[in-house]
Structure formats: C-alpha cells, structure tokens
Design a protein around this motif. Structure first.
Motif, PDB file in Angstrom:
ATOM      1  N   HIS A  65       0.835  -1.195   0.000  1.00 40.02           N
ATOM      2  CA  HIS A  65       0.000   0.000   0.000  1.00 40.02           C
ATOM      3  C   HIS A  65       0.872   1.248   0.000  1.00 40.02           C
ATOM      4  CE1 HIS A  65       0.784  -1.019   4.246  1.00 40.02           C
ATOM      5  NE2 HIS A  65       0.987   0.278   4.349  1.00 40.02           N
ATOM      6  N   CYS A  66       0.286   2.340  -0.449  1.00 39.46           N
ATOM      7  CA  CYS A  66       1.016   3.609  -0.570  1.00 39.46           C
ATOM      8  C   CYS A  66       1.065   4.338   0.771  1.00 39.46           C
ATOM      9  CB  CYS A  66       0.336   4.489  -1.611  1.00 39.46           C
ATOM     10  SG  CYS A  66       1.113   6.112  -1.784  1.00 39.46           S
ATOM     11  N   ASN A  78      -2.813   5.072   1.421  1.00 36.42           N
ATOM     12  CA  ASN A  78      -3.249   3.698   1.731  1.00 36.42           C
ATOM     13  C   ASN A  78      -3.774   2.903   0.549  1.00 36.42           C
ATOM     14  OD1 ASN A  78      -2.569   3.336   4.330  1.00 36.42           O
ATOM     15  ND2 ASN A  78      -4.582   3.680   5.188  1.00 36.42           N
ATOM     16  N   LYS A  79      -3.730   3.426  -0.653  1.00 34.13           N
ATOM     17  CA  LYS A  79      -4.235   2.668  -1.800  1.00 34.13           C
ATOM     18  C   LYS A  79      -3.338   1.455  -2.033  1.00 34.13           C
ATOM     19  CE  LYS A  79      -5.550   3.014  -6.668  1.00 34.13           C
ATOM     20  NZ  LYS A  79      -6.922   2.520  -6.481  1.00 34.13           N
ATOM     21  N   GLU A  80      -3.965   0.322  -2.305  1.00 33.24           N
ATOM     22  CA  GLU A  80      -3.197  -0.904  -2.520  1.00 33.24           C
ATOM     23  C   GLU A  80      -2.619  -0.931  -3.934  1.00 33.24           C
ATOM     24  OE1 GLU A  80      -3.684  -5.784  -2.347  1.00 33.24           O
ATOM     25  OE2 GLU A  80      -5.294  -4.473  -1.589  1.00 33.24           O
ATOM     26  N   TRP A  81      -1.336  -1.324  -4.014  1.00 28.82           N
ATOM     27  CA  TRP A  81      -0.677  -1.488  -5.309  1.00 28.82           C
ATOM     28  C   TRP A  81      -0.654  -2.971  -5.676  1.00 28.82           C
ATOM     29  CZ3 TRP A  81       3.869   1.431  -2.772  1.00 28.82           C
ATOM     30  CH2 TRP A  81       3.677   2.815  -2.846  1.00 28.82           C
ATOM     31  N   PRO A  82      -1.077  -3.342  -6.863  1.00 27.29           N
ATOM     32  CA  PRO A  82      -0.937  -4.737  -7.284  1.00 27.29           C
ATOM     33  C   PRO A  82       0.534  -5.129  -7.354  1.00 27.29           C
ATOM     34  CG  PRO A  82      -2.427  -3.524  -8.747  1.00 27.29           C
ATOM     35  CD  PRO A  82      -1.756  -2.508  -7.882  1.00 27.29           C
ATOM     36  N   TYR A  83       0.814  -6.394  -7.108  1.00 30.81           N
ATOM     37  CA  TYR A  83       2.197  -6.855  -7.150  1.00 30.81           C
ATOM     38  C   TYR A  83       2.818  -6.622  -8.524  1.00 30.81           C
ATOM     39  CZ  TYR A  83       6.219  -9.900  -7.538  1.00 30.81           C
ATOM     40  OH  TYR A  83       7.481 -10.386  -7.791  1.00 30.81           O
TER      41      TYR A  83
END
Length: 355
Positions: A65-66, A78-83
C-alpha cells in the motif's frame, strides 16, 4: 553503493509515466533522479519503492500500500498497489522477485490457513481440526510404516493421550499465548476509562491483540470482526447501549482462560483461497500482456493530471504508517508473538498491536 541505490529507470521507456515531483515515500527531490507515477497518483523512484515494499514484507504484510500523504490532508493514501505494478516500477531483480514472491505466498498462507512444519520430515502440514493439538503427518507415517503424530503447540513428536486441546505430555509443552492472557497487566482504556486486561484474544478468531491507547473498539483484520476490548461483545452489540467513550452496559469480561477457535464458514474459506490464488496469479503474470501500464507520448506527464480516487480503499494491517477509518483500528496481519512498535496501527480513536 548498494544495488538498490543504483536502480535507474530507462528514460526512453515510453511505457512509464515520468513526473517532475519529489519522491513521495522518502521526500527526496533530487532533480537528476527519474520518478514515475504509481496508480494512486504518487511519485516514486525504483529504490524507494523497493525499500518500502520490502519493509512491508519483513513486517508481515502480504499486500502493498502507498504510505504517501493525501494532498492537503494529514491522512495517508493507503491505496493498494498490485504486485505486478510493484514488480514493474521497482525494477525488481530476479533475486528480489524470488524473495518477494516466496515471502508473500507464505504470509498469505499463514494468515488464511493453519499450517506448521512437521518436526520429522520438515514439510508443511495443515491442521484441519483446530481443537486438537495432535496432528498426523502423512509423509512420516508412510515413510515409517506407522502412525506419526506431532504436537502443534511444542513441535515435538506427540506423547500421551489424544486428542487434546491443552497440551501433550512432553516436558515444557505450554501455550505461551494462553499464559500471556492469564498474566498480562491491567490498563485503563482512554476515553471510556474502563479497566480491563491490556491483552485479549479476538473473541472470533483467537488472534492475540495488545491494546495500546484510545478507542475501546478494535477491528480485527484477520477475521474482520469489530469488537469491544472491554466486554468482548461485538461492536454492533456493545454500541446498542454504549459508545466509544462510555462504559459498557455489559460487564467487563474477565481474563480469558481459553483462546477462541475460529469456526470458518465454507464461504469464508473460499474467499480466503481466492485471495491467495489472486496473489499467486499476479506473480506469474506475463508482463508483455500488461494492459495496466499506461503509454504516454510525452516524456513527462502533466503534474495536474486527474488521479482516480477509489472510495473502496484497502484496509491496512498492522503498521503505524497506515491510517484507517476514524472510528476503528485494523489489527495487524501477523499472528506470531511479537513486541514490535512497527506492527501497531495508530488512528484518531484506537491503537493496538498483534502479539
């Protein structure tokens, strides 16, 4: 100079969206360093992204997450980053990819499944009956020509009668988490000024949580059930006649003398396995077919480009860089006994640590 510090983007790579902004993980503003814009809209360089995501893995997170601050607010992105995005933008080496993917798979499995290493053959064994500490290893049983069972609690070959839920007959076999619950200190909760044990087992899934400060309501990120740390009722039940700053209508629950067993529904198990499969599918994703990478004819993107704001943001696990909903706290992912401030999540109302 380390390998991570030497990472540099190819300025001729038209698949990357370059921006003239400071690094929003480290704050570095060296104009000679190329940075790219992540899907959340924040700028990073490959070294800072690698370092941040590796620190998340090392602290027990299976998602990324950011950590950047939202513009004009004190809140985290808090935005999730894909792998796939992390792998691409962090310029992960083959060695780093292997480390990331093995660790993420293990962390996801340990969160959603009950497994341990057999002391006989060193393979992973899943425990299906969570009330029985005596676990049979099929590999050792086949190799030895007789039943081989080991203790889930002390990781030694089983001694004594079975099944049992408290201990085996090996010397020193004891439930450390249960001892912690029985012997922990008392504390006064902020806001409500209720006195209760400072350490509790989640009444739904049994994960051990230490309350740090602020709100009495805790959201367990393992089972996603929000409960009151004082009366151990669900928040929905407790707040019928109380709130985060008031005493509970129900009596304060005494010290717990047993750890709840998480009874998972078939739907829950399916969702958990889908999560693991999604993580694994991302890891085997063919980068050549990546439709998520945005082409840009200009070398630098306009800093004023609009960034999509996803209202359904990712709930963070146990990290003081992660901020959640103002009314509750997401407990950490890791079920191991740890005393690490990095595993606590702080927000306006509550803070706790997974033990």
């Amino acid at each position: 100079m380390t390998e991570a510090q030497e990472k540099r983007y190819d300025p001729n790579d038209s698949t990357l969206k370059f921006v003239r902004r400071k690094d929003e993980i480290t704050g570095d503003d060296d104009p000679n360093v190329l940075r790219v814009e992540m899907s959340c809209g924040h700028a990073v360089d490959p070294s800072s992204l690698t370092g941040w995501c590796r620190s998340l893995i090392d602290r027990g997170h299976s998602t990324f997450h950011c950590p950047a601050a939202k513009d004009g607010t004190g809140e985290k992105c808090n935005k999730e980053w894909p792998y796939v995005e992390v792998r691409r933008h962090a310029l992960l080496t083959d060695e780093e990819q292997k480390y990331f993917e093995e660790k993420v798979a293990l962390l996801a499995a340990s969160k959603y499944c009950e497994f341990s290493t057999c002391p006989g053959c060193q393979t992973c064994v899943e425990r299906k009956d969570l009330t029985n500490l005596s676990v049979r290893c099929s590999i050792c049983t086949a190799q030895n020509g007789k039943c081989y069972e080991f203790c889930w609690q002390c990781s030694k070959q089983w001694k004594g009668r079975a099944p049992r839920s408290d201990r085996c007959d090996n010397e020193g076999c004891t439930n450390i988490q249960l001892d912690t619950l029985k012997n922990c200190d008392m504390k006064t909760l902020s806001y409500s000024y209720i006195q209760c044990p400072k350490i509790r087992a989640c009444p739904t899934c049994g994960i051990i949580i230490e309350h740090k400060d602020k709100c009495k309501y805790i959201l367990c990120s393992r089972c996603h059930v929000e409960f009151c740390f004082a009366c151990l009722k669900t928040k929905a039940v407790c707040e019928i006649s109380s709130n985060y700053s008031a005493t509970c209508a129900n009596p304060v629950a005494p010290r717990q003398t047993s750890i709840p067993t998480w009874t998972r529904t078939p739907n829950t198990s399916i969702l958990e396995m889908n999560h693991i499969l999604n993580l694994l599918s991302e890891m085997t994703y063919d980068e050549d077919d990546d439709d998520d990478v945005e082409d840009d004819d200009d070398f630098f993107a306009d800093d004023d480009d609009d960034v999509e704001d996803d209202d359904n943001h990712h709930d963070a696990d146990d990290d003081d860089d992660v901020e959640d909903d103002d009314n509750h706290h997401d407990a950490a992912d890791d079920g191991d006994v740890e005393d690490d401030a990095d595993h606590s999540t702080n927000n306006e109302n509550s803070s706790c640590t997974i033990l």
